[in-house]
Scaffold this active site. Sequence first.
Site, PDB file in Angstrom:
ATOM      1  N   CYS A 164      97.578 -11.089 -24.607  1.00 40.34           N
ATOM      2  CA  CYS A 164      96.956 -12.094 -24.772  1.00 40.34           C
ATOM      3  C   CYS A 164      97.959 -12.776 -24.589  1.00 40.34           C
ATOM      4  O   CYS A 164      97.615 -14.646 -24.707  1.00 40.34           O
ATOM      5  CB  CYS A 164      96.885 -11.834 -26.722  1.00 40.34           C
ATOM      6  SG  CYS A 164      96.410 -10.366 -27.055  1.00 40.34           S
ATOM      7  N   HIS A 172      96.003 -18.809 -29.079  1.00 36.63           N
ATOM      8  CA  HIS A 172      96.133 -17.658 -29.239  1.00 36.63           C
ATOM      9  C   HIS A 172      94.863 -17.332 -30.717  1.00 36.63           C
ATOM     10  O   HIS A 172      95.758 -17.180 -31.244  1.00 36.63           O
ATOM     11  CB  HIS A 172      96.724 -16.464 -29.013  1.00 36.63           C
ATOM     12  CG  HIS A 172      96.086 -14.522 -28.907  1.00 36.63           C
ATOM     13  ND1 HIS A 172      94.709 -14.736 -28.031  1.00 36.63           N
ATOM     14  CD2 HIS A 172      97.048 -13.955 -28.886  1.00 36.63           C
ATOM     15  CE1 HIS A 172      94.147 -13.282 -28.418  1.00 36.63           C
ATOM     16  NE2 HIS A 172      95.769 -12.971 -28.702  1.00 36.63           N
ATOM     17  N   ASN A 221      89.051 -12.143 -31.483  1.00 37.48           N
ATOM     18  CA  ASN A 221      90.427 -11.794 -30.210  1.00 37.48           C
ATOM     19  C   ASN A 221      89.537 -11.160 -29.198  1.00 37.48           C
ATOM     20  O   ASN A 221      89.320 -10.136 -28.643  1.00 37.48           O
ATOM     21  CB  ASN A 221      91.338 -10.995 -31.116  1.00 37.48           C
ATOM     22  CG  ASN A 221      92.563 -10.941 -30.266  1.00 37.48           C
ATOM     23  OD1 ASN A 221      92.820 -11.247 -28.771  1.00 37.48           O
ATOM     24  ND2 ASN A 221      93.667 -10.355 -31.324  1.00 37.48           N
TER      25      ASN A 221
HETATM   26  O1  UT7 Z   1      96.546 -10.100 -29.856  1.00 34.15           O
HETATM   27  C1  UT7 Z   1      97.205  -9.421 -29.895  1.00 34.15           C
HETATM   28  C2  UT7 Z   1      98.188  -9.883 -31.101  1.00 34.15           C
HETATM   29  N1  UT7 Z   1      97.491  -9.304 -32.488  1.00 34.15           N
HETATM   30  C3  UT7 Z   1      97.513  -9.043 -33.403  1.00 34.15           C
HETATM   31  O2  UT7 Z   1      99.026 -10.202 -33.984  1.00 34.15           O
HETATM   32  C4  UT7 Z   1      96.746  -8.347 -34.709  1.00 34.15           C
HETATM   33  C5  UT7 Z   1      98.104  -8.589 -36.332  1.00 34.15           C
HETATM   34  N2  UT7 Z   1      97.534  -8.006 -37.271  1.00 34.15           N
HETATM   35  C6  UT7 Z   1      97.174  -7.696 -38.019  1.00 34.15           C
HETATM   36  O3  UT7 Z   1      96.082  -9.567 -37.458  1.00 34.15           O
HETATM   37  C7  UT7 Z   1      96.629  -7.619 -39.288  1.00 34.15           C
HETATM   38  O4  UT7 Z   1      97.871  -6.684 -39.031  1.00 34.15           O
HETATM   39  C8  UT7 Z   1      94.732  -6.361 -39.355  1.00 34.15           C
HETATM   40  C9  UT7 Z   1      93.762  -7.640 -39.291  1.00 34.15           C
HETATM   41  C10 UT7 Z   1      94.576  -5.962 -37.828  1.00 34.15           C
HETATM   42  C11 UT7 Z   1      95.667  -5.480 -41.150  1.00 34.15           C
HETATM   43  O5  UT7 Z   1      95.549  -7.043 -41.521  1.00 34.15           O
HETATM   44  P1  UT7 Z   1      97.050  -6.688 -42.670  1.00 34.15           P
HETATM   45  O6  UT7 Z   1      96.550  -7.770 -43.228  1.00 34.15           O
HETATM   46  O7  UT7 Z   1      98.534  -6.449 -41.683  1.00 34.15           O
HETATM   47  O8  UT7 Z   1      96.270  -5.451 -43.197  1.00 34.15           O
HETATM   48  P2  UT7 Z   1      97.155  -3.554 -43.304  1.00 34.15           P
HETATM   49  O9  UT7 Z   1      97.294  -3.246 -41.666  1.00 34.15           O
HETATM   50  O10 UT7 Z   1      98.287  -3.968 -44.402  1.00 34.15           O
HETATM   51  O11 UT7 Z   1      95.982  -2.739 -44.270  1.00 34.15           O
HETATM   52  C12 UT7 Z   1      96.513  -3.053 -45.459  1.00 34.15           C
HETATM   53  C13 UT7 Z   1      94.955  -2.369 -46.594  1.00 34.15           C
HETATM   54  C14 UT7 Z   1      95.218  -0.983 -45.801  1.00 34.15           C
HETATM   55  O12 UT7 Z   1      94.771  -0.154 -47.153  1.00 34.15           O
HETATM   56  P3  UT7 Z   1      96.142   0.671 -48.448  1.00 34.15           P
HETATM   57  O13 UT7 Z   1      97.370   1.461 -47.776  1.00 34.15           O
HETATM   58  O14 UT7 Z   1      96.710  -0.812 -49.216  1.00 34.15           O
HETATM   59  O15 UT7 Z   1      95.159   1.029 -48.865  1.00 34.15           O
HETATM   60  C15 UT7 Z   1      93.952  -0.823 -45.357  1.00 34.15           C
HETATM   61  O16 UT7 Z   1      93.728   0.773 -45.012  1.00 34.15           O
HETATM   62  O17 UT7 Z   1      93.840  -2.300 -46.273  1.00 34.15           O
HETATM   63  C16 UT7 Z   1      93.073  -1.462 -45.098  1.00 34.15           C
HETATM   64  N3  UT7 Z   1      92.316  -1.811 -44.359  1.00 34.15           N
HETATM   65  C17 UT7 Z   1      90.722  -2.407 -44.492  1.00 34.15           C
HETATM   66  N4  UT7 Z   1      90.236  -2.419 -45.382  1.00 34.15           N
HETATM   67  C18 UT7 Z   1      88.776  -2.923 -45.206  1.00 34.15           C
HETATM   68  C19 UT7 Z   1      92.412  -1.688 -43.101  1.00 34.15           C
HETATM   69  N5  UT7 Z   1      91.336  -2.516 -42.109  1.00 34.15           N
HETATM   70  C20 UT7 Z   1      90.645  -2.646 -43.335  1.00 34.15           C
HETATM   71  C21 UT7 Z   1      89.113  -2.766 -42.992  1.00 34.15           C
HETATM   72  N6  UT7 Z   1      88.444  -3.165 -43.993  1.00 34.15           N
HETATM   73  N7  UT7 Z   1      88.771  -3.242 -41.411  1.00 34.15           N
END
Ligand code: UT7
Length: 325
Positions: free
Chosen positions: A111, A252, A282
């Site tokens: 990225c 980005h 992204n």
């Molecule tokens: O371009 C390179 C750089 N990339 C980035 O900078 C990406 C960075 N990361 C992110 O954008 C975020 O970490 C994500 C969008 C991928 C995830 O968001 P988050 O706030 O970090 O969520 P999380 O992974 O902590 O998940 C929270 C909850 C989990 O459920 P429990 O364990 O709390 O029950 C996940 O299983 O949300 C759940 N979850 C979803 N729920 C509905 C994860 N993905 C999804 C989904 N839909 N698509």
Amino acid sequence: MGSKITGFGAYLPPEALTNSQLEGLVDTNDEWIVQRTGIRERRIAQGEGTAALALRAARCALADAGREPESLDLIITATVTPDCFTPSTACMVQAGLGARRAAAFDISAACSGFVYALDLADSFIQTGKFRTILILGAETLSRIVDYTDRSTCILFGDGAGAAVVEASEEDGVLGTYLWADGAGGGVLRAQALPQDENPLGSRAAWTITDRAVSMAGGEVLRFSLSEAPRAIDAVLSRAGLTIGDIDWIVPHQANRRIISGIIRRYHLPEQKVYVNIDRFGNTSSATIPICLAEMRERGLLQTGQRVLLVGFGGGLTAAAAIIRI
Ligand code: UT7
């Protein structure tokens, strides 16, 4: 000798993949995706590879710069989704354009790749080695995304952006900053070849899950929230400028929450920060040049304005640059 960006271009494949369509593929919903990422839809290439997207963006950038392909000395493509190990995407673009005089190669900085390419182009021009350079960020991430993994498939899209960088009396690149933390790279991976424990034995079937992007999202989020400001501070200090001297920030487009974190940290007016993640998701190395090309097309870039670019992601890498339009 300074360097200046004289043309911007972008290409987004027409097919959109909406959040509601993703609801049919994985256990997710539009509200979660919008709240956690800011993304509403992303584009998916159908029957076109990375080089084809890059070529279309390249033609737009050359037209914007008023340059013919024969005027190019060098083509650099930043990509993590090349169509081939060889030839490089840049060589395929060179052939497609008929840029017969140009050298061409790819770089891999995920990225941060477009900002890395810009720094390289600026450095080549400063040495006097090349005068007219085409830089690109181009990706077909849909080919390495596992559409059964809800934590990644909601984020990524396909697209390409390009810029023409030329030798100039005016200084159009006011500062750059490149950085990497390879030790942290395991939190965002995509395997290029099967990991064979016994190369002489029979090869296991090579499936999408073997090569799909895998990401510890929270860790990457934390890295981005700390390294984006560090890159911004470093490039401002190298250019001898403050955030108040900047007309536009083009971050980005990884997650709307990261962009909001930057806005809060620097007390920025929202209208100074360009955002299109809602429409394109992204696209890794392509997000920043796609933003710049859109801004050009919308008449948002005025001569003399200073624009700060900041990339962060896989590698792990971070990079920033300040350009003058
Ligand atoms: O371009 C390179 C750089 N990339 C980035 O900078 C990406 C960075 N990361 C992110 O954008 C975020 O970490 C994500 C969008 C991928 C995830 O968001 P988050 O706030 O970090 O969520 P999380 O992974 O902590 O998940 C929270 C909850 C989990 O459920 P429990 O364990 O709390 O029950 C996940 O299983 O949300 C759940 N979850 C979803 N729920 C509905 C994860 N993905 C999804 C989904 N839909 N698509």
